[in-house]
Motif scaffolding. Sequence first.
Motif, mmCIF file in Angstrom:
data_model
loop_
_atom_site.group_PDB
_atom_site.id
_atom_site.type_symbol
_atom_site.label_atom_id
_atom_site.label_comp_id
_atom_site.label_asym_id
_atom_site.label_seq_id
_atom_site.Cartn_x
_atom_site.Cartn_y
_atom_site.Cartn_z
ATOM 1 N N VAL A 56 0.888 -1.048 -0.082
ATOM 2 C CA VAL A 56 0.004 -0.093 0.088
ATOM 3 C C VAL A 56 0.753 1.239 -0.124
ATOM 4 C CG1 VAL A 56 -1.821 1.075 1.498
ATOM 5 C CG2 VAL A 56 -1.783 -1.165 1.185
ATOM 6 N N LEU A 57 0.514 2.328 -1.023
ATOM 7 C CA LEU A 57 1.345 3.359 -0.900
ATOM 8 C C LEU A 57 0.596 4.599 -0.099
ATOM 9 C CD1 LEU A 57 2.111 3.389 -4.606
ATOM 10 C CD2 LEU A 57 3.840 2.980 -2.861
ATOM 11 N N SER A 58 -0.956 4.867 -0.662
ATOM 12 C CA SER A 58 -1.625 5.800 -0.089
ATOM 13 C C SER A 58 -3.100 5.538 -0.181
ATOM 14 C CB SER A 58 -0.856 7.180 -0.548
ATOM 15 O OG SER A 58 -1.794 8.201 0.085
ATOM 16 N N GLN A 59 -3.711 6.555 0.152
ATOM 17 C CA GLN A 59 -5.277 6.260 -0.170
ATOM 18 C C GLN A 59 -5.893 7.684 -0.576
ATOM 19 O OE1 GLN A 59 -6.688 4.694 3.874
ATOM 20 N NE2 GLN A 59 -7.149 2.601 2.625
ATOM 21 N N LEU A 60 -6.834 7.543 -1.390
ATOM 22 C CA LEU A 60 -7.374 8.725 -1.829
ATOM 23 C C LEU A 60 -8.911 8.625 -1.580
ATOM 24 C CD1 LEU A 60 -5.394 7.600 -4.071
ATOM 25 C CD2 LEU A 60 -6.156 9.446 -5.328
ATOM 26 N N LEU A 61 -9.528 9.634 -1.352
ATOM 27 C CA LEU A 61 -10.695 9.797 -0.929
ATOM 28 C C LEU A 61 -11.595 10.351 -1.967
ATOM 29 C CD1 LEU A 61 -10.252 11.867 2.512
ATOM 30 C CD2 LEU A 61 -10.041 9.638 1.784
ATOM 31 N N LEU A 62 -13.078 10.157 -1.753
ATOM 32 C CA LEU A 62 -14.208 10.219 -2.744
ATOM 33 C C LEU A 62 -13.923 11.953 -3.559
ATOM 34 C CD1 LEU A 62 -16.974 9.761 -3.985
ATOM 35 C CD2 LEU A 62 -18.051 10.639 -2.031
ATOM 36 N N GLY A 63 -13.916 11.769 -4.660
ATOM 37 C CA GLY A 63 -13.693 12.989 -5.460
ATOM 38 C C GLY A 63 -12.660 13.467 -5.799
ATOM 39 N N GLU A 64 -11.470 12.650 -5.201
ATOM 40 C CA GLU A 64 -10.014 13.290 -5.279
ATOM 41 C C GLU A 64 -9.647 13.047 -6.692
ATOM 42 O OE1 GLU A 64 -5.988 12.762 -3.043
ATOM 43 O OE2 GLU A 64 -7.982 12.118 -2.051
ATOM 44 N N ARG A 65 -8.873 14.079 -7.226
ATOM 45 C CA ARG A 65 -8.600 13.765 -8.723
ATOM 46 C C ARG A 65 -7.098 13.178 -9.130
ATOM 47 N NH1 ARG A 65 -6.577 18.524 -10.659
ATOM 48 N NH2 ARG A 65 -6.563 19.421 -8.422
ATOM 49 N N VAL A 66 -7.030 12.689 -9.856
ATOM 50 C CA VAL A 66 -6.018 11.891 -10.286
ATOM 51 C C VAL A 66 -5.504 12.133 -12.060
ATOM 52 C CG1 VAL A 66 -6.176 10.052 -8.794
ATOM 53 C CG2 VAL A 66 -7.035 9.896 -11.234
ATOM 54 N N LEU A 67 -4.461 12.144 -12.330
ATOM 55 C CA LEU A 67 -3.888 12.060 -13.744
ATOM 56 C C LEU A 67 -3.671 10.720 -14.016
ATOM 57 C CD1 LEU A 67 -2.930 13.508 -16.344
ATOM 58 C CD2 LEU A 67 -0.660 13.478 -15.216
ATOM 59 N N VAL A 68 -4.571 10.054 -15.025
ATOM 60 C CA VAL A 68 -4.338 8.677 -15.587
ATOM 61 C C VAL A 68 -3.222 8.884 -16.533
ATOM 62 C CG1 VAL A 68 -5.725 6.746 -16.849
ATOM 63 C CG2 VAL A 68 -7.078 8.377 -15.251
ATOM 64 N N ASP A 74 -6.763 -5.510 -18.032
ATOM 65 C CA ASP A 74 -7.071 -6.313 -16.888
ATOM 66 C C ASP A 74 -8.028 -5.418 -15.802
ATOM 67 O OD1 ASP A 74 -5.010 -4.942 -15.882
ATOM 68 O OD2 ASP A 74 -3.947 -6.662 -15.059
ATOM 69 N N GLY A 75 -8.067 -4.337 -16.064
ATOM 70 C CA GLY A 75 -8.686 -3.419 -15.340
ATOM 71 C C GLY A 75 -8.105 -2.605 -14.374
ATOM 72 N N TRP A 76 -6.948 -2.490 -14.242
ATOM 73 C CA TRP A 76 -6.031 -1.569 -13.264
ATOM 74 C C TRP A 76 -5.751 -0.446 -14.169
ATOM 75 C CZ3 TRP A 76 -4.750 -2.234 -8.386
ATOM 76 C CH2 TRP A 76 -5.384 -3.413 -7.668
ATOM 77 N N ALA A 77 -5.578 0.632 -13.567
ATOM 78 C CA ALA A 77 -5.262 2.036 -14.105
ATOM 79 C C ALA A 77 -3.709 2.534 -13.174
ATOM 80 C CB ALA A 77 -6.065 2.897 -13.840
ATOM 81 N N HIS A 78 -2.822 3.209 -13.941
ATOM 82 C CA HIS A 78 -1.883 3.761 -13.240
ATOM 83 C C HIS A 78 -2.206 5.194 -13.309
ATOM 84 C CE1 HIS A 78 2.269 5.611 -12.351
ATOM 85 N NE2 HIS A 78 2.323 4.518 -11.696
ATOM 86 N N VAL A 79 -2.134 5.878 -11.918
ATOM 87 C CA VAL A 79 -2.450 7.203 -11.729
ATOM 88 C C VAL A 79 -1.445 8.002 -11.077
ATOM 89 C CG1 VAL A 79 -4.846 6.612 -11.827
ATOM 90 C CG2 VAL A 79 -3.806 6.797 -9.762
ATOM 91 N N VAL A 80 -1.522 9.361 -11.229
ATOM 92 C CA VAL A 80 -0.881 10.304 -10.140
ATOM 93 C C VAL A 80 -1.960 11.057 -9.471
ATOM 94 C CG1 VAL A 80 0.850 12.094 -9.940
ATOM 95 C CG2 VAL A 80 1.175 10.386 -11.686
ATOM 96 N N ALA A 81 -1.835 10.780 -8.054
ATOM 97 C CA ALA A 81 -2.705 11.482 -7.198
ATOM 98 C C ALA A 81 -2.268 13.028 -7.033
ATOM 99 C CB ALA A 81 -2.831 10.950 -5.915
ATOM 100 N N VAL A 82 -3.007 13.915 -7.815
ATOM 101 C CA VAL A 82 -2.473 15.398 -7.930
ATOM 102 C C VAL A 82 -2.653 16.077 -6.602
ATOM 103 C CG1 VAL A 82 -2.637 15.204 -10.349
ATOM 104 C CG2 VAL A 82 -4.520 16.049 -9.373
ATOM 105 N N GLU A 83 -3.494 15.619 -5.757
ATOM 106 C CA GLU A 83 -3.762 16.205 -4.410
ATOM 107 C C GLU A 83 -3.032 15.787 -3.393
ATOM 108 O OE1 GLU A 83 -8.091 17.375 -4.014
ATOM 109 O OE2 GLU A 83 -8.423 16.374 -6.055
ATOM 110 N N GLN A 84 -1.881 15.105 -3.581
ATOM 111 C CA GLN A 84 -1.086 14.489 -2.649
ATOM 112 C C GLN A 84 0.442 14.604 -3.302
ATOM 113 O OE1 GLN A 84 -1.906 10.397 -1.133
ATOM 114 N NE2 GLN A 84 -4.250 11.014 -1.324
ATOM 115 N N PRO A 85 0.873 15.996 -3.143
ATOM 116 C CA PRO A 85 2.221 16.181 -3.399
ATOM 117 C C PRO A 85 3.306 15.209 -3.150
ATOM 118 C CG PRO A 85 1.210 18.161 -2.786
ATOM 119 C CD PRO A 85 0.301 16.986 -2.296
ATOM 120 N N ALA A 86 4.255 14.820 -4.056
ATOM 121 C CA ALA A 86 5.032 13.912 -3.671
ATOM 122 C C ALA A 86 6.322 14.256 -4.760
ATOM 123 C CB ALA A 86 4.730 12.480 -3.528
#
Length: 305
Positions: A56-68, A74-86
């Motif tokens: 597990v890396l992190s968690q995102l909450l309802l409505g949180e934006r990501v860059l796909v 197989d149904g997986w998406a790689h994303v960047v959680a843009v509201e969690q600076p890293a």
Amino acid sequence: MELQPGREAVVRVAVATLWTSPEAVRAVDRPALAARTDIAGWIAGMDTDQQVGDCVLSQLLLGERVLVTEVRPDGWAHVVAVEQPAAKLHPRGYPGWLPAEQLVPDAGVADAEPLVVDATVTALRTAPGGAEAVPGVVLGTRLVPAGPPVDGWRPVHAPGHADPLWLPAAHAVPVPTTPPSAGEVLAVAQRLLDVVYIWGGVSAYGIDCSGLVHLAWRRLGVLLPRDADDQAAATRPVPLGTERPGDLYFFARPGRKIHHIGIVTAEPGPDDDRRMLHACYRQRRVLEERLPAERTATLVGAHRV
């Protein structure tokens, strides 16, 4: 409308977990992978070792934006959680993998003053007092209002739902527009006392040390990075001995990067007696305590947001 690499999407489940890779998930993780997540059930099903698994890396909450950035067959998406600076990982935010069905393309919603969930846990319902459409919505979740309250219920827009959903009006408040006071920060963090320590957790069901700091300030309208070392870089050092409640303590072993963070709960006393509230890996829960000697030995600084 399908997810597309290079486009933004939003989280449609109450709490989505960000994984190191699709292959890293375990059988025990099934409740966290569903189209309707059960984070409480997921945590309850894990033993103490599984609660700190590094898949597990992190968690995102309802409505949180990501860059796909990638969508796999197989149904997986790689994303960047843009509201969690890293910044050390990606210039846009925190990268990782999610089940694609936990996302919907970002269609945009008419501008409105956002709300933030102030209840520890609530649910979005199909009508006032109606069936649960999105259970397990947690403290710090941002919502877009869909109109004024009606008989104690508030309509909100929810990703993946064409019609407004409803929650008790008292469970969501306007996002603060002024810097929070130390008392406000501590009041939010103290509501999470005894929450289970979960590596990568950022919710009222389970949380880690930097997740606690990120979530407490997020509830109060302040965006801090996700990880402790990035949080140190984004805050201002203050001399040890001058820290005050609401500041942050950072910890590192000699020659190593920062590995732990806590929120100062009292001014330092005689003989450098210090107290903090933190999500403790050793005791597997959020607690407030006097810094033990072994923790004081790795204290490298105090910072102010």
